[in-house]
Design an enzyme around this catalytic site. Structure first.
Site, PDB file in Angstrom:
ATOM      1  N   LYS A  68       0.910   4.111  -2.904  1.00  0.00           N
ATOM      2  CA  LYS A  68       0.506   5.482  -2.598  1.00  0.00           C
ATOM      3  C   LYS A  68       1.624   6.485  -2.881  1.00  0.00           C
ATOM      4  O   LYS A  68       1.355   7.626  -3.269  1.00  0.00           O
ATOM      5  CB  LYS A  68       0.048   5.579  -1.148  1.00  0.00           C
ATOM      6  CG  LYS A  68      -1.291   4.896  -0.882  1.00  0.00           C
ATOM      7  CD  LYS A  68      -2.367   5.436  -1.799  1.00  0.00           C
ATOM      8  CE  LYS A  68      -3.757   4.961  -1.426  1.00  0.00           C
ATOM      9  NZ  LYS A  68      -4.788   5.456  -2.360  1.00  0.00           N
TER      10      LYS A  68
ATOM     11  N   TYR B  28       0.830  -1.210   0.000  1.00  0.00           N
ATOM     12  CA  TYR B  28       0.000   0.000   0.000  1.00  0.00           C
ATOM     13  C   TYR B  28       0.861   1.256   0.000  1.00  0.00           C
ATOM     14  O   TYR B  28       0.592   2.221  -0.732  1.00  0.00           O
ATOM     15  CB  TYR B  28      -0.901  -0.043   1.233  1.00  0.00           C
ATOM     16  CG  TYR B  28      -1.850   1.107   1.404  1.00  0.00           C
ATOM     17  CD1 TYR B  28      -2.988   1.220   0.596  1.00  0.00           C
ATOM     18  CD2 TYR B  28      -1.653   2.063   2.395  1.00  0.00           C
ATOM     19  CE1 TYR B  28      -3.883   2.261   0.781  1.00  0.00           C
ATOM     20  CE2 TYR B  28      -2.537   3.107   2.579  1.00  0.00           C
ATOM     21  CZ  TYR B  28      -3.654   3.201   1.770  1.00  0.00           C
ATOM     22  OH  TYR B  28      -4.542   4.239   1.948  1.00  0.00           O
TER      23      TYR B  28
END
Length: 305
Positions: A170, A166
């Protein structure tokens, strides 16, 4: 300045609940025609294929006098991303703004993270942001206007435990947004990021094993998704003209601007560097600026206020 999105057509991905839903509802209240995208899957990306969550949000918008159509495609599918944009053009005649909000979580401590955990999260967040943005790009170029709003996270900006997939996605989205802003500035197209602080279905999956973690999650519950929507919708409006390549944070009633990565310390040696010189001179002068990994886990998160 009511109806700041009057007659604009926008796509919001992952809009079946949480932050996405709030942004879709607010965009519609501000006069936009909205394509509400949601795959209808679980937080970990499993399942999907249902337009029910998207349809419910559309029903809310229509009941309030707005215009909206649902879409149940996956942002990870380039053809699906094309269909999202076509839904906007075929139903409302154009596309003016895109909010890349869709996401999943498959948190694992790094040495236990599978290749599938990595691939699925990258596919949805990073590849998904590319797929949808790319599908809209030619329309924006031809009409010489358009706005992208991408969702990043402090997990990428700062790092976080158990979220290598993640965090990487991001941080990649920030690079994607900045490059889009540079490449498409000549066509009056803007691209910005938002790092949100809000209680959502995804945040609710974060484990709380210690009292400090439990207290932090309880404070997070006070940060409603509705607090994020105004900044995102503003960035789609003409009032945001000239604002591009920025990273904003929204936390409760606070709006932040993050700086771009810049050198914090530089050391020069006219003779060049040997390994010994690096150890004796360069590293000691830089060490005060190092990230301290020995700090508590809370150091790597942004606590709600």
């Amino acid at each position: 300045m009511a109806n700041m999105l009057k007659d604009k057509v926008v796509l919001v991905t992952g809009a079946g609940g949480g932050i996405g839903r709030e942004m879709a509802l607010l965009a519609a209240r501000e006069g936009a025609h909205v394509v509400v995208n949601d795959l209808g899957g679980a937080v970990d990306g499993e399942g999907g294929g249902s337009t029910t969550p998207a349809q419910k949000v559309c029903d809310e918008i229509v009941a309030a006098g707005g215009k909206a159509v649902p879409n149940g495609d996956s942002v990870a599918d380039p053809a699906g991303a094309e269909r999202m944009i076509k839904a906007a053009v075929e139903n409302f005649g154009k596309i003016d703004g895109v909010i890349n909000n869709a996401g999943i979580l498959r948190d694992r401590i790094f040495h236990r993270m599978s290749h599938m955990d990595w691939k699925m999260v990258i596919d949805v967040h990073l590849n998904g942001a590319f797929n949808v943005s790319r599908a809209a790009a030619n329309y924006f170029k031809e009409q010489k206007s358009g706005a992208f709003v991408h969702f990043t996270s402090t997990s990428g900006l700062v790092g976080n435990f158990g979220q290598a997939n993640y965090s990487a996605a991001k941080m990649g989205i920030i690079g994607l947004s900045r490059s889009i802003a540079l490449d498409m500035a000549a066509f009056n197209v803007r691209s910005n990021c938002i790092s949100p602080f809000a209680w959502t279905r995804m945040i609710g999956t974060i484990p709380a094993d210690t009292e400090a973690q439990k207290a932090r999650l309880e404070r997070s519950k006070k940060m409603t998704p509705a607090k994020i929507a105004p900044m995102a919708v503003f960035l789609l409006s003409d009032a945001a003209d000239g604002i591009s390549s920025q990273i904003f944070g929204v936390r409760m009633n606070e709006i932040m601007l993050f700086n771009a990565n810049r050198p914090v310390r530089s050391v020069h040696n006219s003779e060049g560097w040997t390994l010994e010189d690096i150890a004796e001179h360069a590293v000691p002068s830089m060490k005060p600026f190092f990230t301290d990994l020995k700090r508590s886990p809370e150091y790597f998160t942004w606590d709600p206020i």
